[in-house]
Design a protein around this motif. Structure first.
Motif, mmCIF file in Angstrom:
data_model
loop_
_atom_site.group_PDB
_atom_site.id
_atom_site.type_symbol
_atom_site.label_atom_id
_atom_site.label_comp_id
_atom_site.label_asym_id
_atom_site.label_seq_id
_atom_site.Cartn_x
_atom_site.Cartn_y
_atom_site.Cartn_z
ATOM 1 N N ASP A 1 0.856 -1.181 0.000
ATOM 2 C CA ASP A 1 0.000 0.000 0.000
ATOM 3 C C ASP A 1 0.898 1.239 0.000
ATOM 4 O O ASP A 1 2.116 1.148 -0.147
ATOM 5 N N THR A 2 0.278 2.393 0.216
ATOM 6 C CA THR A 2 1.051 3.620 0.285
ATOM 7 C C THR A 2 1.954 3.605 1.516
ATOM 8 O O THR A 2 1.698 2.899 2.495
ATOM 9 N N VAL A 3 3.021 4.394 1.464
ATOM 10 C CA VAL A 3 3.987 4.458 2.550
ATOM 11 C C VAL A 3 3.619 5.619 3.460
ATOM 12 O O VAL A 3 3.418 6.742 2.971
ATOM 13 N N PRO A 4 3.494 5.404 4.776
ATOM 14 C CA PRO A 4 3.120 6.500 5.681
ATOM 15 C C PRO A 4 4.073 7.687 5.552
ATOM 16 O O PRO A 4 5.288 7.526 5.555
ATOM 17 N N GLY A 5 3.479 8.871 5.397
ATOM 18 C CA GLY A 5 4.287 10.080 5.320
ATOM 19 C C GLY A 5 4.903 10.359 3.973
ATOM 20 O O GLY A 5 5.626 11.343 3.816
ATOM 21 N N VAL A 6 4.663 9.508 2.962
ATOM 22 C CA VAL A 6 5.220 9.708 1.624
ATOM 23 C C VAL A 6 4.070 9.886 0.643
ATOM 24 O O VAL A 6 3.157 9.060 0.593
ATOM 25 N N SER A 7 4.098 10.958 -0.132
ATOM 26 C CA SER A 7 3.034 11.216 -1.104
ATOM 27 C C SER A 7 3.283 10.404 -2.375
ATOM 28 O O SER A 7 4.342 10.538 -2.995
ATOM 29 N N PRO A 8 2.337 9.550 -2.774
ATOM 30 C CA PRO A 8 2.529 8.800 -4.021
ATOM 31 C C PRO A 8 2.603 9.744 -5.215
ATOM 32 O O PRO A 8 2.046 10.843 -5.201
ATOM 33 N N GLN A 9 3.322 9.311 -6.236
ATOM 34 C CA GLN A 9 3.424 10.092 -7.463
ATOM 35 C C GLN A 9 2.880 9.271 -8.629
ATOM 36 O O GLN A 9 2.942 8.042 -8.619
ATOM 37 N N ASP B 1 -6.537 18.940 4.518
ATOM 38 C CA ASP B 1 -7.533 19.729 3.789
ATOM 39 C C ASP B 1 -6.875 20.837 2.966
ATOM 40 O O ASP B 1 -7.283 21.094 1.822
ATOM 41 N N LEU B 2 -5.881 21.504 3.528
ATOM 42 C CA LEU B 2 -5.192 22.563 2.785
ATOM 43 C C LEU B 2 -4.589 22.012 1.498
ATOM 44 O O LEU B 2 -4.776 22.578 0.412
ATOM 45 N N ARG B 3 -3.867 20.904 1.622
ATOM 46 C CA ARG B 3 -3.234 20.308 0.435
ATOM 47 C C ARG B 3 -4.275 19.782 -0.534
ATOM 48 O O ARG B 3 -4.192 19.999 -1.749
ATOM 49 N N GLY B 4 -5.275 19.072 -0.005
ATOM 50 C CA GLY B 4 -6.292 18.462 -0.868
ATOM 51 C C GLY B 4 -7.101 19.490 -1.624
ATOM 52 O O GLY B 4 -7.374 19.322 -2.826
ATOM 53 N N ASN B 5 -7.508 20.574 -0.949
ATOM 54 C CA ASN B 5 -8.295 21.600 -1.619
ATOM 55 C C ASN B 5 -7.495 22.269 -2.730
ATOM 56 O O ASN B 5 -8.009 22.537 -3.820
ATOM 57 N N GLY C 1 6.057 13.130 8.217
ATOM 58 C CA GLY C 1 5.655 13.044 6.812
ATOM 59 C C GLY C 1 4.631 14.087 6.435
ATOM 60 O O GLY C 1 4.748 14.743 5.385
ATOM 61 N N GLN C 2 3.612 14.301 7.281
ATOM 62 C CA GLN C 2 2.585 15.294 6.965
ATOM 63 C C GLN C 2 3.154 16.715 7.005
ATOM 64 O O GLN C 2 2.764 17.569 6.216
ATOM 65 N N ALA C 3 4.084 16.950 7.920
ATOM 66 C CA ALA C 3 4.738 18.267 7.959
ATOM 67 C C ALA C 3 5.531 18.499 6.682
ATOM 68 O O ALA C 3 5.484 19.594 6.091
ATOM 69 N N ASP C 4 6.258 17.472 6.237
ATOM 70 C CA ASP C 4 7.030 17.605 4.996
ATOM 71 C C ASP C 4 6.112 17.806 3.794
ATOM 72 O O ASP C 4 6.415 18.607 2.896
ATOM 73 N N LEU C 5 4.984 17.076 3.747
ATOM 74 C CA LEU C 5 4.050 17.223 2.630
ATOM 75 C C LEU C 5 3.478 18.635 2.593
ATOM 76 O O LEU C 5 3.261 19.205 1.514
ATOM 77 N N LEU C 6 3.225 19.210 3.757
ATOM 78 C CA LEU C 6 2.712 20.579 3.804
ATOM 79 C C LEU C 6 3.773 21.562 3.303
ATOM 80 O O LEU C 6 3.461 22.511 2.577
ATOM 81 N N LYS C 7 5.006 21.303 3.674
ATOM 82 C CA LYS C 7 6.105 22.150 3.196
ATOM 83 C C LYS C 7 6.239 22.043 1.678
ATOM 84 O O LYS C 7 6.440 23.046 0.980
ATOM 85 N N HIS C 8 6.105 20.816 1.159
ATOM 86 C CA HIS C 8 6.177 20.610 -0.286
ATOM 87 C C HIS C 8 4.991 21.265 -0.993
ATOM 88 O O HIS C 8 5.123 21.765 -2.117
ATOM 89 N N ALA C 9 3.812 21.258 -0.363
ATOM 90 C CA ALA C 9 2.635 21.901 -0.956
ATOM 91 C C ALA C 9 2.867 23.401 -1.115
ATOM 92 O O ALA C 9 2.462 24.001 -2.115
ATOM 93 N N LYS C 10 3.513 24.004 -0.129
ATOM 94 C CA LYS C 10 3.824 25.437 -0.224
ATOM 95 C C LYS C 10 4.767 25.696 -1.397
ATOM 96 O O LYS C 10 4.557 26.634 -2.178
#
Length: 1143
Positions: A763-771, A949-953, A1086-1095
């Motif tokens: 399945d998906t890896v916790p804290g890693v965004s699939p590409q 929600d921020l990233r998803g929206n 992982g979620q903190a990093d994904l938020l940083k990447h979203a920015k």
């Protein structure tokens, strides 16, 4: 084009210069589950001709869906494949008279002839109709139809846009969406209310012909006929005439007619396209000459006909200008590149500097490209002097650019060391060789010093020496208990000393398996210190150190790995356990040879006389106790950072193993641990080096799959470098990504002290965004006949497998259809999508095979780490089974990867932001059962929801804007805006929408009344800006609070086990609490990093909108007209083309 043949029409061709497209019937390929986009049949419409049907469409909802192609076994050594049970026609010749599409005139001619297309309706119904252009090129007509004849037509003047792919609302909401090939679909947007006619062709080539022809007619309108007529004087034709004349002036006959010798003509074509087959070119010229001989005529300059029947002998081996141009078009025109050229050239026959700049920016992933950059590329690649002077890139120049090093699939930034080399040694994968001295099999094959030299030149950083007592008191290198001849240790060490740092400056590990007596150990010590000298690392590790030094700290040093005496025997020699992999080989061989006479007994006796070895252990136990031997204290002191110890279990290692102690794992044991304790194996390898050596049953020197061990974090996976095949392809490609220096940094989730990762995840890896990886296999070039194949003459029937190698959740493969009897330029035009769950560990492999009823044979392959892929249109140089590049053999592909360089993950069709929030999956934190710790983690739950929600929206709004722009799900925002720029023109050509670039977030402003579809574009863009602004303004605060909670939770890490015991947890519950703690920390980080990447993604998106608005001329006068430099995409100064063109 075989699909568009000569046909006698009731009306003549609308322009002069159209030629009959005569050719052989195309062979039908077997259907594949990619929208059933197989090889098309003829486009002519005989009453009873069978059609290329799509059974999945016609029987939607039934049980008659086509069966998917079965998975295949991987290629190991010989590249063979089990044949499928089906009949096949073998042909030893192929037609050379097939015409290729090389101009808009060819496209329009084919459209006038017409073709069968499938029409998709909003109710998911599919209708097969025959579509064609009327004789006056004024309307698109179709039949049969229930409508009156004057209504079954669309006036070309009412067409607003021709859109490629499945990118309209009708396609996206259709029940047959998944069964439609992206490459075969296109839509015609027409009328005042932007209606869409959604069509699917039987092949991507036919779709390209319709799209190209319609866009040309829309561009030039009533002047199209004049433009087509003047195309005979095109830039390319004038250059070919000049090229021919430059040679014919030197080769002119006495009567003054322009003609050149046949061999001169062949060499002239090969000088432009070096990959073309000279024999086939010569046959094509002779075919034209036979036609000329039958008529008794020759052609002078393509116009005047003269009788030369009396002089036919003189003309037999000569080529006229018209013949030369015709054959050049046949062999040097690649239709897929022509279709691409006209897509970016505003339907011209060449690219100007602005067109090329748009292509490089939007498709090839570069920013800050100026017209000067484009001009430098044109000067480098355009063959005609006229084109270079005017700044035009013709079809041949564009082909030259796309096949140059500038458009290689491999990102040349990775040709040099590009990773952080200051991490501990255990944080890297290390390129490693097994029994380096062997160059064939493991039992009786030859030994040679060249094995070391080859491995070291390939960047290998860990080589093996099995050292035994030799004659005359000199140690030798060989595998004990086998028939492989020995090598003098002194010669081996001299070769290692000379080549150790030729390919890499980073540390080299020598795995010394010592079997020598004390007397010869002194000779071993003498050779090591004399030959390797100061290169040997003899510094003792720091007492209490938690990790090994870094590769940077150990540059130009050689580390010895071996057994070491304990600290209790200071100054004295001592006894240690022996490592003997050769004994394991012998144990495996003996049962196989029991009961049979040994024909090589004398040979074995001779070998044992040369290398006296102790008898192999005779235990039936699967893990017999190791022999013990005396070790010289001075030799033991040379072992500092790689002390070899025996593995017991992970719990023991966690308590007592030191960072400088290294365990060697038998392949079978390592795979067993990877399957049963994947998480423990990963955690073990965060601090300690692990070496895995092949199963002794691999006497043929076959290789294990390194990915099976890399996914557990094993750093040193020993490979038999002498054995080519899939496994060695993976190993070689993997270590290319860091300048082939022999060290590759492991994924972050495998290095962090507290993290959760299971190597066998599906399945998906916790804290890693699939590409999402999108690969379109467009075509192949100059595919050779498989080596050793003689069953079909020179004919090949190629097809391509695209394989993904990585963690189990990512491993998959897809194949194209077979293109029959075409190795020169087979067109595949098939797209595949792959979800990559752990991109840092993924590799992509292209395998080209020859479809044969006897057994599919290997043609070539290319393997590349996902991190090294360049986006856009790229050529893939194919390699042979042994790794050498095949001359001129390539694949042409298009690659796009979301969340890289401005992409975004696509959302489900028709999904609004509100609906997405209700159905959104939020990653849950786990309860440990330890109250104090659980209270800390509960504080993070609302923050994680808000971050998701921020990233998803933001990503959903980007996806909705992308859909309204009519581009594919993997397109970036620059491509969106450029696509939009082509459809916002008002009645007088002025744009209806303009961007105001003065603000950090460009605004999209109407310039007058808008149709409904453009109003929706504006409102969706405003929503995208709003959600993007929210990410920028809110992400920093949420990010800081998540990290603060993570820091607070980490304070419990050291005392977590005692806290769990106080809470009454015992046994497995304590283990689960520890695992849940690692899970939660991984999620928080992982979620903190994904938020940083979203920015960062938002900032990149806004820069792309800004630059695309400038490139597409959609900006208000004087408002923010300077380009913005992207932080995540290379600019021209970073690209080789800006430094003087291609290599």
């Amino acid at each position: 084009m075989a699909e568009f043949r000569a046909k006698k029409s009731d009306f003549g061709p609308p322009v002069a210069g159209w030629r009959d497209a005569a050719g052989a019937e195309a062979h039908r390929g077997e259907p594949v589950s990619n929208g059933n986009c197989g090889v098309p049949g003829a486009v002519k419409r005989p009453p009873q001709e069978p059609r290329c049907e799509s059974p999945t469409w016609e029987n939607a909802g039934s049980d008659s869906a086509p069966k998917p192609i079965p998975r295949r076994s991987s290629l190991i050594k010989d590249g063979s494949r089990a044949g499928r049970e089906r009949k096949k026609t073998v042909s030893f010749s192929c037609s050379l008279s097939e015409r290729k599409i090389s101009s808009a005139a060819d496209c329009i001619h084919a459209m006038v002839e017409g073709s069968e297309l499938k029409k998709i309706r909003p109710n998911s119904r599919v209708y097969q109709r025959y579509y064609l252009l009327d004789a006056g090129l004024q309307a698109l007509c179709w039949e049969p139809s229930k409508k009156e004849s004057d209504k079954a037509r669309i006036a070309l003047a009412s067409i607003r846009e021709v859109r490629t792919g499945r990118n309209t609302e009708t396609f996206r909401t259709s029940g047959v969406y998944e069964q439609i090939s992206e490459d075969c679909a296109f839509s015609i947007i027409y009328g005042e209310i932007y209606e869409s006619l959604d069509l699917v062709a039987s092949s991507a080539e036919i779709a390209n012909i319709w799209v190209t022809g319609l866009r040309y007619l829309l561009q030039y309108g009533k002047h199209a006929l004049d433009m087509l007529a003047s195309s005979q004087d095109s830039l390319r034709l004038r250059w070919l005439e000049q090229l021919f004349s430059s040679v014919s002036d030197l080769d002119r006959q006495g009567d003054g007619e322009e003609a050149i010798a046949l061999q001169t003509a062949v060499k002239l074509i090969q000088s432009v396209n070096s990959g073309v087959n000279g024999v086939k070119v010569e046959l094509r010229f002779k075919e034209l000459q036979r036609v000329r001989e039958k008529t008794g005529l020759t052609i002078d300059n393509g116009s005047d006909f003269k009788d030369h029947s009396k002089k036919s002998t003189d003309w037999n081996d000569r080529v006229t200008k018209q013949e030369f141009v015709e054959v050049f078009h046949d062999f040097c025109t690649r239709p897929e590149i022509y279709f691409l050229l006209v897509q970016f050239s505003s339907n011209k026959e060449f690219l100007d500097t602005k067109d090329l700049m748009k292509f490089i920016e939007a498709e090839q992933g570069m920013t800050q490209v100026s017209e000067e950059t484009s001009l430098r590329l044109i000067q480098c690649h355009e063959p005609s002097e006229e084109g270079r002077q005017q700044g035009y890139l013709s079809l041949d120049g564009f082909t030259s650019y796309l096949t140059s090093a500038d458009c290689h699939l491999f990102d040349r930034e990775h040709d040099a060391v590009c990773q952080d080399m200051s991490q501990p040694l255990s944080h890297y994968y290390i390129n490693s060789s097994h029994n380096t001295y062997l160059i064939e099999d493991q039992f009786r094959g030859p030994s040679d010093i060249s094995g070391y030299i080859r491995a070291l030149k390939m960047g290998c950083r860990c080589v093996e020496l099995d050292v035994w007592d030799g004659p005359d008191g000199e140690p030798v290198v060989c595998t004990g208990h086998t028939l492989s001849p020995p090598l003098a240790l002194r010669c081996v060490l001299e070769a290692i000393g000379r080549f150790a740092f030729v390919a890499s400056e980073y540390p080299l590990i020598l795995c010394v398996e010592n079997h020598c007596s004390l007397q010869q150990q002194k000779a071993l010590l003498r050779h090591l210190t004399r030959i390797l000298g100061e290169k040997l690392c003899t510094d003792s590790p720091e007492e209490g150190a938690s990790y090994l030094p870094s590769p940077n700290d150990l540059r130009h040093r050689i580390l010895l790995k071996g057994k070491k005496l304990g600290s209790g025997s200071d100054g004295e020699n001592g006894e240690v356990s022996e490592e003997d992999e050769g004994a394991e080989v012998l144990q495996r061989i003996k049962p196989a040879n029991s009961g049979m006479a040994a024909p090589g007994a004398a040979e074995k006796d001779a070998a044992q006389k040369m290398v006296p070895v102790p008898p192999a252990p005779q235990s039936n136990s699967p893990n017999p106790p190791p022999r013990r031997f005396q070790l010289l204290r001075e030799l033991s002191d040379l072992i500092t950072l790689c002390h070899s110890v025996r593995f017991t279990d992970f719990a023991t290692s966690s308590k007592s193993q030191k960072p400088w102690e290294l365990c060697s794992f038998h392949e079978t044991l390592a795979v067993h641990l990877a399957g049963n304790s994947p998480g423990d194996f990963v955690n073990h390898n965060k601090r300690f080096l692990s070496r895995v050596y092949p199963n002794p049953m691999r006497i043929d020197s076959s290789n294990m799959n390194p990915q099976d061990l890399w996914k557990c974090g094993c750093q040193i996976v020993s490979m038999n470098f002498q054995t080519a095949g899939l496994m060695m392809d993976l190993n070689t490609a993997w270590f290319r990504q860091n300048g082939s220096c022999g060290y590759v940094l492991r994924p972050a989730i495998m290095r962090e002290e507290v993290s959760y990762f299971s190597a066998d995840t599906m399945d998906t890896v916790p804290g890693v965004s699939p590409q999402l990886l999108h690969v379109k296999v467009i075509s192949g070039q100059n595919l050779p006949k498989p080596r050793g194949s003689g069953a079909k003459g020179d004919v090949v029937d190629p097809y391509v497998y695209v394989e993904i190698h990585g963690i189990p959740a990512d491993c998959t493969e897809r194949r194209t259809r077979t293109v029959t009897q075409n190795g020169d330029n087979p067109i595949f035009d098939e797209s595949f999508e792959f979800q990559i769950n752990l991109p840092e560990l993924a590799m992509v492999r292209f395998v080209v095979l020859d479809d044969d009823f006897i057994g599919d044979e290997f043609i070539g392959q290319y393997t590349i780490p996902l991190e090294c892929l360049q986006p856009g249109y790229r050529h893939v140089p194919l390699q042979s089974l042994t790794g050498e590049e095949l001359p001129h053999a390539k694949l042409f592909v298009h690659v796009a990867l979301t969340n890289r360089r401005g992409g975004g993950k696509p959302h489900k069709r028709g999904l609004s932001v509100r609906k997405a929030r209700k159905g959104r999956d939020y990653t849950a934190l786990r309860d440990l059962g330890v109250r104090a710790v659980d209270e800390v983690f509960k504080m993070a739950a609302p923050l994680l929801r808000e971050a998701t929600d921020l990233r998803g929206n933001m990503q959903n709004s980007v996806a909705m804007f992308r859909e309204l722009c009519g581009v594919s799900a993997v397109a970036n925002l620059m491509q969106c805006v450029l696509a939009l720029s082509s459809r916002v023109s008002g009645p007088e050509g002025t744009p209806l929408l303009l961007f105001d670039l003065r603000d950090h977030y460009p605004s999209l402003e109407p310039q007058g009344p808008l149709p409904d579809v453009l109003r929706r574009v504006v409102s969706t863009y405003e929503m995208m800006v709003s959600t993007s602004r929210a990410v920028i303004e809110l992400s920093e605060g949420i990010y800081e609070r998540i990290l603060n909670i993570q820091t607070t939770a980490m304070e419990f890490h050291e005392k977590l086990q005692s806290l769990a015991t106080k809470e009454g947890l015992k046994g497995s519950k304590v283990s689960r609490a520890l695992e849940s703690f690692s899970w939660n920390i991984t999620i928080l980080k992982g979620q903190a990093d994904l938020l940083k990447h979203a920015k960062a993604e938002v900032q990149e998106n806004m820069k792309q909108v800004h630059d695309a608005a400038l490139t597409g001329n959609l900006t208000k006068e004087g408002a923010g007209l300077s380009r913005v430099r992207s932080q995540t995409r290379r600019g021209p100064e970073d690209h080789p083309s800006a430094r003087g063109g291609s290599a």
